[in-house]
Motif scaffolding. Structure first.
Motif, PDB file in Angstrom:
ATOM      1  N   ARG A   2       0.839  -1.144   0.093  1.00 30.64           N
ATOM      2  CA  ARG A   2      -0.012  -0.048  -0.153  1.00 30.64           C
ATOM      3  C   ARG A   2       0.877   1.126   0.042  1.00 30.64           C
ATOM      4  N   GLN A   3       2.186   1.323   0.466  1.00 32.37           N
ATOM      5  CA  GLN A   3       2.956   2.310   0.542  1.00 32.37           C
ATOM      6  C   GLN A   3       3.539   2.577  -0.962  1.00 32.37           C
ATOM      7  N   SER A   5       2.028   3.774  -3.414  1.00 29.48           N
ATOM      8  CA  SER A   5       1.091   4.965  -3.793  1.00 29.48           C
ATOM      9  C   SER A   5       1.819   6.201  -3.341  1.00 29.48           C
ATOM     10  N   PRO A   6       1.886   6.405  -2.087  1.00 30.07           N
ATOM     11  CA  PRO A   6       2.361   7.747  -1.790  1.00 30.07           C
ATOM     12  C   PRO A   6       3.937   8.035  -2.256  1.00 30.07           C
ATOM     13  N   ILE A   7       4.790   6.956  -2.230  1.00 34.64           N
ATOM     14  CA  ILE A   7       6.148   7.282  -2.890  1.00 34.64           C
ATOM     15  C   ILE A   7       5.949   7.464  -4.333  1.00 34.64           C
ATOM     16  N   LYS A   9       3.718   8.965  -5.937  1.00 37.33           N
ATOM     17  CA  LYS A   9       3.070  10.290  -6.184  1.00 37.33           C
ATOM     18  C   LYS A   9       4.223  11.339  -6.110  1.00 37.33           C
ATOM     19  N   ARG A  10       4.765  10.929  -4.603  1.00 37.41           N
ATOM     20  CA  ARG A  10       5.911  12.284  -4.482  1.00 37.41           C
ATOM     21  C   ARG A  10       6.918  12.279  -5.523  1.00 37.41           C
ATOM     22  N   LEU A  88      10.765   5.634   7.473  1.00 35.55           N
ATOM     23  CA  LEU A  88       9.247   5.638   7.508  1.00 35.55           C
ATOM     24  C   LEU A  88       8.933   4.494   7.480  1.00 35.55           C
ATOM     25  N   PRO A  89       7.704   3.966   7.950  1.00 32.87           N
ATOM     26  CA  PRO A  89       7.350   2.690   7.829  1.00 32.87           C
ATOM     27  C   PRO A  89       7.025   1.964   6.621  1.00 32.87           C
ATOM     28  N   ILE A  90       8.013   1.898   5.583  1.00 36.72           N
ATOM     29  CA  ILE A  90       8.135   1.097   4.440  1.00 36.72           C
ATOM     30  C   ILE A  90       9.095   0.415   4.160  1.00 36.72           C
ATOM     31  N   THR A  91       9.040  -0.582   3.349  1.00 35.19           N
ATOM     32  CA  THR A  91      10.100  -1.593   2.969  1.00 35.19           C
ATOM     33  C   THR A  91      11.019  -1.085   1.917  1.00 35.19           C
TER      34      THR A  91
END
Lengths: 242, 240
Positions: A2-3, A5-7, A9-10, A88-91
Motif C-alpha cells: 500500500r505504501q 502509492s505515496p512514494i 506520487k511524491r 518511515l514505515p516502508i520496505t
C-alpha cells in the motif's frame, strides 16, 4: 504494497516541481520527433507508418533515460533524505518499486506525447493502428529496461555523474551486443562460434525491440524486457540493504 | 519502551559502537552525550532501523527492529541529524507526504495531522513556502514536525536544537518537555546545559561505549563544585 502509492506520487510530481520535467519533455520531443523527420524521412517516405520515429529510440534512450534515472537514488543519498525515507514505515522493495514506477510513468508520458504524429498519419493516410500501438508498447517496455539499469546504477553511488556514466556504459553494452559490428567482432576477430555470438546478441535491446516496431508482439521479447526490469529492480533492493 | 542490548557496529577496522546497553522508560527524556565520532548518531540509526547492527539488539515496545522494522518505524518519530527533507516541496506538501506514508489515507485525516504538526512547531508563516528557501531554524522545525506528525510513543532526536537561535532553542526544549510526559525520548546533543534543562537521565558515550548512565544530579555529584563540562571531559578523555 500500500505504501507504493505515496512514494510514486511524491516522485512523479517531484519532476514537475522543478524545471526538470519541462526541460526533459521538451528536449525529448524535439530530438525524438526531429530524428524521425530529418534523419528518418517521416514525410519523405510517403508511407503511413511511425517506424522512422521508433527506429531511433534505442539510441536516443541511451542518453535520455540515464538523464532521467540518474537522480533516483543518488540524490536521496547525497541529500540525506534516504535516511528519512528508510526510517518511515516502508520496505525497501516498496520504495524501489514506487520510485521506479514514477520514473517509468514519466518516460511513458514523454513517449506518448508524440501522439500528434499518429494523428497526422491518420489524417493524411490510413495507418495500421496495430503496428503503431505495438511500437508504443515496445518503446515503453524498452524504456523500462533502460530505467531498471539506471535505477540500479543510481543506487550504487551518491554521485549523479558517476551514476549517469555507469548507466550509459551498461546501456551502450546492452545495445551494441545486437549490432552487426559486434557480431563480426565476435565471430571474426575473436573467432567464437556463431551459436555463442547469437546467444549473446539475444541480450541486446535492439534484437528485442525490432519486432515491436514491425507490429509483432512476441512473448519472447515481452519476457526479455520484463525480466530485465525485474532483475535490475531485485539487484536494486539488494544494493540498498544496509 | 526502548531497550538496547549490546549494540555493535563496525566500519572497516573502526568499531563505531562497541556494546552499548541501556533502557528508556515512558516519561524519560534521555540525553545522549558524547564527543563527535563517539557513536551517538550510529546508535540512533540502529535504533531507528536505518542501519542494521552487527551484533546486539534494539527493541521498541517489545518489537525487535531487525525482526519487524516496519512495525518499529510506525511507533517511532525520528529527526535525523541536520533534518533532511525534499527541498523542492513546500512545507505542506512534504508533511502531507509524510502523513500519507504514516497511514493517514483520507485527505481530511492528513490535513488534521499536518495542521496539528504545523501548529506545534510554529510553521504557519512558511507553510506554503518550498523547503529549500527556508532558514536553518525553520528547516529544523520541519524535521521536527515530520517526526511528531503521527504522535509517536517514541521520539529519537539527533541534535534537535542544532543551528537554532537561543529563543528557538528554548522553544524546542519546552516542546520536548511538554510532549515527553507520555513518551520515551532520546535526544543527542553537544550542549551540556541542555541536559540540565530538560533531561531526567544522561548517558555519556566515549569511543562507542557507555561511560556514564545516571541522572543529571548524580553526574554533577561525581565532582562536587566542578562545571559539568569538566566532568564530561574527564569521562570522555579516551576520545581526545
Amino acid at each position: 504494497m500500500r505504501q507504493i502509492s505515496p512514494i510514486f506520487k511524491r516522485e512523479f510530481f517531484g519532476y514537475f516541481r522543478s524545471p526538470v520535467a519541462y526541460v526533459f519533455l521538451i528536449i525529448f520531443l524535439f530530438s525524438s520527433v526531429g530524428l524521425a523527420f530529418f534523419a528518418g524521412g517521416f514525410f519523405k517516405g510517403g508511407i503511413a507508418t511511425m517506424e522512422s520515429y521508433f527506429y531511433f529510440h534505442p539510441w536516443l534512450f541511451l542518453f535520455l533515460v540515464p538523464a532521467a534515472g540518474m537522480r533516483l537514488w543518488s540524490e536521496e543519498k547525497r541529500s540525506g533524505t534516504v535516511e528519512l525515507l528508510f526510517t518511515l514505515p516502508i520496505t525497501i522493495l516498496e520504495a524501489v518499486i514506487g520510485k521506479f514506477l514514477a520514473a517509468w510513468a514519466f518516460l511513458a508520458l514523454a513517449i506518448l506525447l508524440s501522439f500528434p504524429m499518429a494523428l497526422t498519419l491518420a489524417y493524411l493516410g490510413s495507418p495500421d493502428w496495430g503496428v503503431i500501438i505495438s511500437g508504443y508498447v515496445g518503446s515503453i517496455l524498452m524504456a523500462g529496461g533502460y530505467l531498471g539499469v539506471c535505477s540500479l546504477m543510481s543506487a550504487l553511488t551518491k554521485n549523479q555523474v558517476i551514476s549517469f556514466v555507469l548507466s550509459v556504459f551498461v546501456c551502450v553494452m546492452l545495445v551494441l551486443l545486437g549490432t552487426s559490428m559486434f557480431n563480426t567482432f565476435m565471430t571474426g576477430f575473436l573467432s567464437l562460434p556463431v551459436g555463442l555470438t547469437d546467444l549473446v546478441a539475444n541480450f541486446s535491446f535492439l534484437t528485442h525491440f525490432d519486432a515491436f516496431t514491425k507490429g509483432i508482439i512476441d512473448p519472447k521479447d515481452l519476457i526479455f524486457f520484463v525480466s530485465l526490469t525485474g532483475l535490475t529492480l531485485f539487484l536494486n533492493v539488494v544494493a540498498l540493504e544496509r | 519502551m526502548i531497550e538496547v542490548k549490546g549494540l555493535v557496529k563496525t566500519y572497516g577496522a573502526k568499531r563505531a559502537v562497541d556494546g552499548i546497553t541501556f533502557t528508556v522508560k515512558r516519561g524519560d527524556i534521555l540525553g545522549f552525550l558524547g564527543p563527535n565520532g563517539a557513536g551517538k548518531s550510529t546508535t540512533m540509526k540502529m535504533i531507528t532501523g536505518f542501519l542494521s547492527p552487527d551484533a546486539g539488539s534494539a527493541t521498541i515496545d517489545g518489537v525487535n527492529v531487525v525482526d519487524d522494522p516496519v512495525a518499529v518505524k510506525q511507533k517511532l518519530g525520528y529527526l535525523p541529524e541536520s533534518a533532511p527533507a525534499y527541498p523542492e516541496m513546500t512545507v505542506e506538501e512534504f508533511l502531507d507526504f509524510i502523513a500519507e506514508v504514516r497511514g493517514f489515507r483520507t485527505a481530511d485525516a492528513r490535513q488534521a495531522q499536518v495542521d496539528r504538526a504545523i501548529q506545534l512547531t510554529h510553521l504557519n508563516p512558511v507553510r506554503k513556502q518550498s523547503i529549500e528557501t527556508l532558514s536553518k531554524g525553520f528547516k529544523q522545525r520541519v524535521g521536527f514536525a515530520q517526526a511528531l506528525l503521527h504522535d509517536p510513543a517514541v521520539l529519537v532526536l539527533d541534535e534537535p536544537t542544532d543551528g537554532l537561535d537561543p529563543n528557538q532553542k528554548n522553544e524546542v526544549r519546552s516542546l520536548i518537555k511538554n510532549m515527553a510526559v507520555e513518551k520515551a525520548v532520546i535526544l543527542s546533543t553537544h550542549i551540556l546545559e541542555e541536559v540540565d534543562a530538560i533531561c531526567n537521565r544522561v548517558i555519556i558515550i566515549s569511543q562507542g561505549r557507555v561511560v556514564a548512565d545516571e541522572t543529571p544530579a548524580q553526574l554533577r555529584a561525581r565532582k562536587p563544585g566542578a562545571r559539568i563540562d569538566e566532568i564530561f571531559r574527564d569521562l570522555t578523555r579516551g576520545d581526545i
